[in-house]
Structure formats: C-alpha cells, structure tokens
Scaffold this active site. Structure first.
Site, PDB file in Angstrom:
ATOM      1  CG  ASP A 281       0.147  31.722  13.536  1.00  0.00           C
ATOM      2  OD1 ASP A 281      -0.225  31.701  12.364  1.00  0.00           O
ATOM      3  OD2 ASP A 281       1.347  31.673  13.893  1.00  0.00           O
ATOM      4  CB  ILE A 282       1.528  26.576  14.573  1.00  0.00           C
ATOM      5  CG1 ILE A 282       0.238  25.754  14.559  1.00  0.00           C
ATOM      6  CG2 ILE A 282       2.678  25.733  15.110  1.00  0.00           C
ATOM      7  CD1 ILE A 282       0.293  24.542  13.656  1.00  0.00           C
ATOM      8  CG  ASN A 289       6.739  23.544   7.173  1.00  0.00           C
ATOM      9  OD1 ASN A 289       6.627  22.390   7.555  1.00  0.00           O
ATOM     10  ND2 ASN A 289       5.774  24.172   6.547  1.00  0.00           N
ATOM     11  CG  HIS A 294       7.125  21.423   3.211  1.00  0.00           C
ATOM     12  ND1 HIS A 294       6.495  22.587   3.607  1.00  0.00           N
ATOM     13  CD2 HIS A 294       8.166  21.814   2.438  1.00  0.00           C
ATOM     14  CE1 HIS A 294       7.117  23.630   3.094  1.00  0.00           C
ATOM     15  NE2 HIS A 294       8.138  23.190   2.374  1.00  0.00           N
ATOM     16  CG  ASP A 298       1.930  18.185   5.615  1.00  0.00           C
ATOM     17  OD1 ASP A 298       1.803  19.426   5.660  1.00  0.00           O
ATOM     18  OD2 ASP A 298       2.091  17.555   4.550  1.00  0.00           O
ATOM     19  CB  THR A 312     -13.601  22.658  27.055  1.00  0.00           C
ATOM     20  OG1 THR A 312     -12.612  23.617  27.443  1.00  0.00           O
ATOM     21  CG2 THR A 312     -13.036  21.252  27.222  1.00  0.00           C
ATOM     22  CD  GLU A 323       1.598  29.526   9.482  1.00  0.00           C
ATOM     23  OE1 GLU A 323       2.368  30.487   9.619  1.00  0.00           O
ATOM     24  OE2 GLU A 323       1.305  29.039   8.371  1.00  0.00           O
ATOM     25  NE  ARG A 356       5.465   9.790  12.520  1.00  0.00           N
ATOM     26  CZ  ARG A 356       4.342   9.459  11.892  1.00  0.00           C
ATOM     27  NH1 ARG A 356       3.974   8.200  11.827  1.00  0.00           N
ATOM     28  NH2 ARG A 356       3.590  10.372  11.316  1.00  0.00           N
ATOM     29  NE  ARG A 360       9.672  13.536   0.877  1.00  0.00           N
ATOM     30  CZ  ARG A 360       9.275  14.649   0.316  1.00  0.00           C
ATOM     31  NH1 ARG A 360      10.141  15.455  -0.251  1.00  0.00           N
ATOM     32  NH2 ARG A 360       8.005  15.002   0.318  1.00  0.00           N
TER      33      ARG A 360
END
Length: 434
Positions: A281-282, A289, A294, A298, A312, A323, A356, A360
C-alpha cells in the site's frame, strides 16, 4: 524483464504465422486438393470475418487495415492476371499498390480508434477509396483524361531500377523505390517500438509483421497461390491482434500496465502448497491525491508499479485496486521473501518523485513543488495449514499490512501464522480434560 517477456509473447504468434505460411508456400503439396480451388478467396473470408470482429470490438483501425488488405489482394491475385493492359501499366499498378500499403501501415500506426460510422471513419474510407481510384487509373490508357495522364506521370518513376545497386533488387519483382520506402517504414516502426518499449508493443508487432507479409505477397506474385497465402497471413495477423488487445483489456491494468485483479484471481488457481504473497500500500496516498491532484497521483501509481514489476525473488506484482498492490511468490516463504521486499521498499523510498508543473493540481496554498518522497508499507503472509486458500493468505497479509501502517509506515511486517482448526480442536480437548 516483464516488458521483454511481454514483447517476446506478442512476437511469438505473428512470427509463427509468418513461418508457417512460408513453409506451406514452399511445400504446397501439404495443402489438401479440395482447398486449392478456394485458396484465392480465403484472404477475403478472413478479412471480412476479421473486419466484422474488429467492428464489434470497436477497433476501427483494424477494420480499415483489413479493407486495404482485401483491396490489395483483389488487385494482385484476381484482377491483374486477367487484365489486357500493356506490361508497363501492369508494372506501374503493381509498384504503386506495393508502395502505398507500407505507407498506409505507417499512417494507421498513429491513428486512434474513432469509429467506423463517424466523421473520422468517413475520412478514412475516403482516403482508401482515393488510393484505389489512383491505382485503377494507372491501369487505364494514358490518353483517357488529364487526371489519368497525371497519374501515369507520377507512377512512371516507380519502374526505376537505378536508385540502388543492381544486386539490391535482382532477387525480387519489387521496384527499387518500393524497397526503399518499405525498408524505411520497417526501420521506423522498429525504432518507435524500441523507443516506446512496453507501450503498445502488440500494435507495433502487428504492423511490422503485417508489412513483412504484404511484401512477401508482392514478392511471390508470379508463383501460383503463394501471394494469396501471404495475404491470408496478413489478414490473420491483424485479426489475431484483436484477441491480444482483448486479453490486454481483460488481464492488464491500463494505468500501471501491471497484471490486473482478474489476472491475480486466475493465477491463484495455479498456486501449489507452498507460496507467499505480500500486500503493498502506498503511504498517505489519499492525502497526496488531495494535495497534488489525481494526475500526479496517477504518476505516483505508475512509478511505484514500475518498481514493483522489477521485484526480485521470483515475485510477480499485480494491481489489487486503488493504491494497493499484491506480489505473489509462487515458491517462496515469508522469511525468504522479506529481504527482497525490504530492498524494494528502500528503493522506492530513495527515489525522488518530481512534481511536474504542467499537471493539474488543486489550487491550494503552501503546496510544495519539486521532488517529494513516496513510501510504501508491506504485509507478508504465506500458505499454512491455518490459511490454505489464497484469499485466506491475502487476509493475513492485509492484517500484517495494517500492523505496518500502525507501526509508523514505510516498513515490512510478516503475519503471524494462524493455528489450524485441527490444532485448535486438540487444544480445546486437552483443556476440557484438565
């Protein structure tokens, strides 16, 4: 490794079709005598059935490609041999159609599926009809009209054989301009497949192998039935791509390109009596988010999925939902896979994820730009007598995951092995006797 494996699998069927077609074309005695009379019509049967299937699957690009293949097959295997035209006009029509098909494959490589009975579909049909009209005009006498004379003037250079050394085209009927254009198209398709590795591999493989099969059909135009065999192989390869796309939609998560929950459930049935799995789980993903939007969320999912795909220890990662991810180790035990999963956790924690500016995001004050850290929590469980089904093991791994969350996150926890029902029954009997 997963991207390489998927590429090899997507290459296998088209190459097998090409190899089988070449073997049959060189050993036509293996074709049943009852099939030989209907062989020229088989490419049309496959193209029509494949086109109907593509239309049903909403794959308009495949519909138009199959129409192109049917038109080329009609021109080469049925129309040209019966023409009373002069040899030059035949060569020009042959060369022009051989030039247009690879170009169309390159053009359709970057077209999207926007429907057959739509404005885009009408433009595509008009584009194909215009090319068919130009090839048909080449077969008419040059004195027919100004348009036909103009077409003949354009088609005339296709008969040149001095652009390359003589040995470059001495082995084939294909004119040298066609060899140059077809070779360039194949090179570009291979280059784009390498650049976009892991994305739309099946599309590029379909276009490359279809281009090779089409060129083989034109190359063997003078050998009875062989040209029809390769046109049939081309239509079959395009139709096969529909099934590959259907598999991708059903068993691969579109966002992360990991196997989906449906693939996980299917692979659960293949597990033996010894396996381990992890629930991943993140950490703070909802907060992430809400803060960054969103679209950035992603990107985080894709980044984490990329690391999970390279885990590995023989594990395979799946997207479980939201998530959450699942990693299955078919021959592993919890203690053995813990170190591999901890290495995975550390790699993700050390990775700087850059926000980035073009994405949005909600308009909030004090939103930190630049690099941020993403962490994961992991719970591990293995099959035991007390957890025999995969879903039982998933529940155990989920409990261990919640313990990892409660212990501060960014940590790996192993589930405690539950006591099986038989041992519980013996224990209760002992306590009763006491």
């Amino acid at each position: 490794m997963r991207a390489l494996r998927d590429l090899v699998l997507s290459l296998f069927l088209p190459i097998a079709v090409l190899g089988g077609t070449y073997f049959i074309s060189m050993n036509q005695h293996v074709i049943p005598h009852s099939v030989v009379p209907i062989l020229p019509s088989l490419p049309f049967v496959i193209a029509i059935s494949g086109g109907a299937m593509a239309w049903k699957f909403k794959r308009s690009k495949a519909v138009f490609l199959l129409i192109l293949i049917a038109l080329a097959c009609w021109l080469i295997t049925l129309h040209l041999p019966g023409m009373s035209s002069t040899g030059m006009r035949l060569r020009q029509a042959y060369g022009l159609s051989a030039l247009l098909l690879p170009l169309n494959l390159a053009i359709f490589a970057y077209c999207e599926d926007r429907g057959v009975f739509t404005f885009w579909g009408a433009l595509s049909a008009l584009f194909i009809a215009a090319q068919a009209a130009v090839v048909a005009a080449v077969l008419e006498p040059a004195q027919g009209s100004d348009f036909i004379a103009w077409v003949h003037a354009i088609a005339m250079p296709l008969d040149r054989h001095d652009l390359l050394p003589a040995w470059a085209s001495s082995w084939t009927f294909l004119p040298q301009p066609v060899l140059i254009v077809a070779g360039s198209v194949l090179f570009l398709l291979c280059l784009f497949m390498i650049i976009n590795r892991g994305k739309r591999d099946s599309t590029y493989v379909t276009l490359i192998t279809s281009c090779i099969a089409v060129l083989a059909a034109y190359h063997y135009v003078a050998v009875p039935n062989v040209s029809a065999l390769f046109f049939m192989a081309t239509a079959f390869i395009i139709t096969l791509s529909l099934f590959q796309d259907s598999y991708f939609m059903a068993y691969v998560d579109e966002l992360t390109e990991l196997p989906s929950r449906r693939a996980l459930n299917a692979d659960f049935k293949k597990l033996g009596r010894k396996y381990a799995l992890a629930m991943v789980d993140i950490d703070h993903f909802k907060k992430f988010n809400d803060t960054y939007g969103h679209d950035i969320g992603d990107d985080v999912l894709r980044m984490v999925a990329g690391h999970l795909s390279r885990v590995t220890g023989g594990g395979t990662a799946y997207r479980y939902g939201g998530e959450e991810f699942t990693i299955v180790f078919p021959k592993g035990v919890a203690k053995e896979v813990e170190s591999h999963l901890d290495d995975l956790r550390q790699r993700i924690a050390r990775t700087d994820f850059h926000i980035r500016s073009g994405k949005r995001a909600p308009k909030k004050k004090n939103v930190r730009k630049g690099a941020v850290n993403v962490t994961i929590s992991i719970g591990i469980a293995e099959r035991t007598d007390g957890a025999q089904s995969p879903m039982d093991v998933v529940k155990l791994a989920d409990k261990a995951l919640y313990k990892a969350k409660g212990a501060g996150r960014n940590i790996v926890k192993i589930a405690s092995a539950p006591r099986n029902s038989r041992s519980k029954e013996k224990s209760s009997k002992r306590n009763f006797r006491k």
